[in-house]
Write an enzyme that holds these catalytic residues in place. Structure first.
Site, PDB file in Angstrom:
ATOM      1  N   LEU A  32     -17.994  20.369  -5.639  1.00  0.00           N
ATOM      2  CA  LEU A  32     -18.957  19.789  -4.706  1.00  0.00           C
ATOM      3  C   LEU A  32     -18.732  20.281  -3.276  1.00  0.00           C
ATOM      4  O   LEU A  32     -19.658  20.712  -2.606  1.00  0.00           O
ATOM      5  CB  LEU A  32     -18.858  18.258  -4.755  1.00  0.00           C
ATOM      6  CG  LEU A  32     -19.800  17.464  -3.844  1.00  0.00           C
ATOM      7  CD1 LEU A  32     -21.257  17.705  -4.228  1.00  0.00           C
ATOM      8  CD2 LEU A  32     -19.468  15.974  -3.897  1.00  0.00           C
ATOM      9  N   TRP A  38      14.835   4.823   3.774  1.00  0.00           N
ATOM     10  CA  TRP A  38      15.812   3.994   3.056  1.00  0.00           C
ATOM     11  C   TRP A  38      16.924   4.852   2.447  1.00  0.00           C
ATOM     12  O   TRP A  38      18.075   4.454   2.403  1.00  0.00           O
ATOM     13  CB  TRP A  38      15.139   3.195   1.944  1.00  0.00           C
ATOM     14  CG  TRP A  38      14.099   2.216   2.406  1.00  0.00           C
ATOM     15  CD1 TRP A  38      13.906   1.751   3.670  1.00  0.00           C
ATOM     16  CD2 TRP A  38      13.100   1.597   1.586  1.00  0.00           C
ATOM     17  NE1 TRP A  38      12.859   0.868   3.700  1.00  0.00           N
ATOM     18  CE2 TRP A  38      12.343   0.756   2.448  1.00  0.00           C
ATOM     19  CE3 TRP A  38      12.765   1.664   0.236  1.00  0.00           C
ATOM     20  CZ2 TRP A  38      11.271  -0.016   1.966  1.00  0.00           C
ATOM     21  CZ3 TRP A  38      11.710   0.899  -0.237  1.00  0.00           C
ATOM     22  CH2 TRP A  38      10.976   0.074   0.622  1.00  0.00           C
ATOM     23  N   GLY A  42      19.693  10.721   4.345  1.00  0.00           N
ATOM     24  CA  GLY A  42      19.707  12.172   4.123  1.00  0.00           C
ATOM     25  C   GLY A  42      19.231  12.563   2.737  1.00  0.00           C
ATOM     26  O   GLY A  42      18.565  13.592   2.568  1.00  0.00           O
ATOM     27  N   ARG A  93     -13.145   7.331  -7.243  1.00  0.00           N
ATOM     28  CA  ARG A  93     -12.303   6.722  -6.214  1.00  0.00           C
ATOM     29  C   ARG A  93     -11.353   5.680  -6.795  1.00  0.00           C
ATOM     30  O   ARG A  93     -10.265   5.463  -6.264  1.00  0.00           O
ATOM     31  CB  ARG A  93     -13.184   6.114  -5.121  1.00  0.00           C
ATOM     32  CG  ARG A  93     -13.754   7.180  -4.210  1.00  0.00           C
ATOM     33  CD  ARG A  93     -14.885   6.703  -3.338  1.00  0.00           C
ATOM     34  NE  ARG A  93     -15.410   7.843  -2.575  1.00  0.00           N
ATOM     35  CZ  ARG A  93     -16.588   7.865  -1.964  1.00  0.00           C
ATOM     36  NH1 ARG A  93     -17.367   6.799  -2.015  1.00  0.00           N
ATOM     37  NH2 ARG A  93     -16.980   8.936  -1.308  1.00  0.00           N
ATOM     38  N   GLU A 105     -11.950  12.976  -2.187  1.00  0.00           N
ATOM     39  CA  GLU A 105     -12.923  12.044  -2.776  1.00  0.00           C
ATOM     40  C   GLU A 105     -13.351  10.961  -1.783  1.00  0.00           C
ATOM     41  O   GLU A 105     -13.508   9.786  -2.127  1.00  0.00           O
ATOM     42  CB  GLU A 105     -12.385  11.444  -4.079  1.00  0.00           C
ATOM     43  CG  GLU A 105     -12.245  12.506  -5.161  1.00  0.00           C
ATOM     44  CD  GLU A 105     -12.174  11.950  -6.560  1.00  0.00           C
ATOM     45  OE1 GLU A 105     -12.748  10.875  -6.820  1.00  0.00           O
ATOM     46  OE2 GLU A 105     -11.543  12.606  -7.411  1.00  0.00           O
ATOM     47  N   GLN A 149      19.869  -7.686   5.000  1.00  0.00           N
ATOM     48  CA  GLN A 149      18.632  -8.465   5.050  1.00  0.00           C
ATOM     49  C   GLN A 149      17.459  -7.660   5.602  1.00  0.00           C
ATOM     50  O   GLN A 149      16.333  -7.748   5.099  1.00  0.00           O
ATOM     51  CB  GLN A 149      18.833  -9.724   5.898  1.00  0.00           C
ATOM     52  CG  GLN A 149      17.627 -10.666   5.873  1.00  0.00           C
ATOM     53  CD  GLN A 149      17.825 -11.871   6.760  1.00  0.00           C
ATOM     54  OE1 GLN A 149      17.920 -11.738   7.976  1.00  0.00           O
ATOM     55  NE2 GLN A 149      17.903 -13.040   6.157  1.00  0.00           N
TER      56      GLN A 149
END
Length: 445
Positions: free
Chosen positions: A186, A399, A402, A304, A425, A341
């Protein structure tokens, strides 16, 4: 694993004993009889070819994310396949920027390229949500493989099932289910978000049609042999002249040109296509003249939901990869990093957002199956899932420290792969426009 796990799942659609039931029996866990009788797929492939909505009035309300026995078995089987077969090759395919041909072959062998294609054409004959489940599970391991399956199923197979003549269905659906990759053509250099500002032109001849022009950003173009191409058959009518055609690779004048080098989903091929007076027979007209723009809108609305499932799978894959590391391996100040925490709050927030994105995806899929208006739901699902995928995969790199930044693992790959979710899309801004317009229509007196 059998040569096709979708074949093993088919009896469940006819009331037989499916993989999920056998797994439950092996584990000693059985669901209540009432629940087993109540939960079933909302649709099968036959309803895909009908405009009649599925009657869901007698189905007891269930959680949005609850899967039928067939869908749950599909998730379990695809997860095993993805981890056993695709995961060992994911990094090498990304580095080589090439899809391993054996992976493509095995996707067909497992029935994943014909999920909704009816059995009479060689497909699995399953429902739309089963396809969405498969796309999500693949993306938890490799979003490049996931998007190949997504485009093939939700755009191309659906286009043929919805709009193809019986000749085109008989000719192509058995191949699309078993050995032929499909591509949806498209976009053009100046026709991206404004998809209908296309310059590719079709001309009717005595024997059929000729097509001239070019396409850009075309997924699956290296692997595909079947292409759905949109071209303007009557430019004087503007977008109302756009018509869809089927073109086979190898047709004289059809060229797979430049292959793009991309930031993410690098194993998924994305190329420029050129058409130089490509002659195609009249039977390769897909649907009706001048209806291509309607077909594209309808197909992209369904597609989608598939991209949203890809993004939720990606987010979950990035999340799982990272939390296993911070809760089992990475230590700082004498403790596992995941025990702090501040880290736990980020983990909890991220998982909540993934769950919210998945709820939007499954809600859109269920509404589509039920024959309800799902356009706004699909736009919201794609918008939010792509946002969550980008956020969570980025946090996952942090998180892991390295180990998240190096190319030894998959963390940085998930982040790179996530960026495309806000682009293809329909960009995120296009989704916001769609949502806002529908809301305005709803609230304007």
């Amino acid at each position: 694993m059998s040569s096709s796990f979708t074949r093993a799942l088919r009896p469940a659609l006819r009331g037989g004993r499916c993989l999920a039931q056998r797994a439950a029996a092996r584990s000693g866990v059985a669901r209540p009889i009432a629940a087993r009788n109540a939960i079933r797929p909302l649709s099968t492939t036959s309803s895909l070819r009908s405009d009649d909505p599925v009657d869901i009035s007698e189905i007891p309300p269930t959680p949005i994310s609850h899967l039928s026995e067939v869908e749950a078995a599909m998730a379990e089987a695809v997860s095993k396949f993805a981890n056993d077969v695709i995961l060992p090759k994911a990094r090498d395919m990304d580095e080589a920027e090439t899809m391993d041909p054996t992976v493509v072959e095995q996707l067909f062998e497992q029935g994943l390229m014909g999920v909704e294609i009816p059995e009479e054409y060689g497909g699995a004959g399953m429902n739309f949500t089963a396809a969405i489940v498969g796309i999500e599970e693949l993306a938890r391991v490799d979003p490049s493989v996931s998007v190949m399956v997504d485009v093939h199923n939700t755009l191309c197979n659906t286009a043929l099932l919805k709009y193809g003549s019986e000749h085109l269905k008989r000719t192509w659906l058995p191949r699309l289910a078993t050995n032929t990759v499909a591509s949806f053509c498209l976009s053009e250099p100046v026709s991206g978000s404004d998809a209908f500002a296309m310059h590719t032109k079709a001309t009717e001849t005595a024997d059929g049609f000729t097509i001239s022009g070019g396409k850009m950003w075309i997924t699956n173009s290296i692997e595909a042999d079947f292409f759905i191409v949109f071209a303007n058959l009557d430019p004087a009518k503007g977008y109302r002249g756009i018509t869809a055609f089927v073109i086979e690779k190898g047709t004289p004048g059809f060229e797979i040109a430049k292959k793009e080098k991309k930031l993410g989903i690098r194993a998924s091929s994305t190329c420029v296509l050129n058409f130089d007076d490509v002659k195609i027979p009249k039977e390769n007209l897909l649907g009706e003249r001048g209806q291509g723009y309607k077909y594209a809108i309808s197909l992209l609305n369904e597609g989608r939901i598939g991209i949203a499932a890809q993004m939720t799978g990606l987010a979950l894959g990035a999340f799982e990869n990272a939390v296993r590391y911070v809760w089992n391996d990475r230590r700082q100040f004498g403790s596992l990093v995941g025990e702090f925490q501040g880290m736990q709050h980020q983990i909890a927030q991220s998982y909540t957002e993934i769950a919210a994105a998945r709820a939007l995806v499954y809600n859109a899929a269920r509404k589509k199956e039920a024959g309800e208006d799902f356009v706004k739901d699909a736009a919201m699902a794609k918008l939010y899932a792509s946002q969550v995928a980008g956020k969570v995969s980025g946090l996952a790199v942090e998180w892991m420290g390295g180990m998240g930044f190096v190319r030894e693992g998959l963390a940085e790959k998930f982040w790179r792969d996530s960026k495309i979710g806000a682009i293809y899309e329909g960009t995120s801004n296009i989704q916001l426009n769609t949502i806002a317009k529908l809301l305005q229509k709803e609230y304007t007196s």
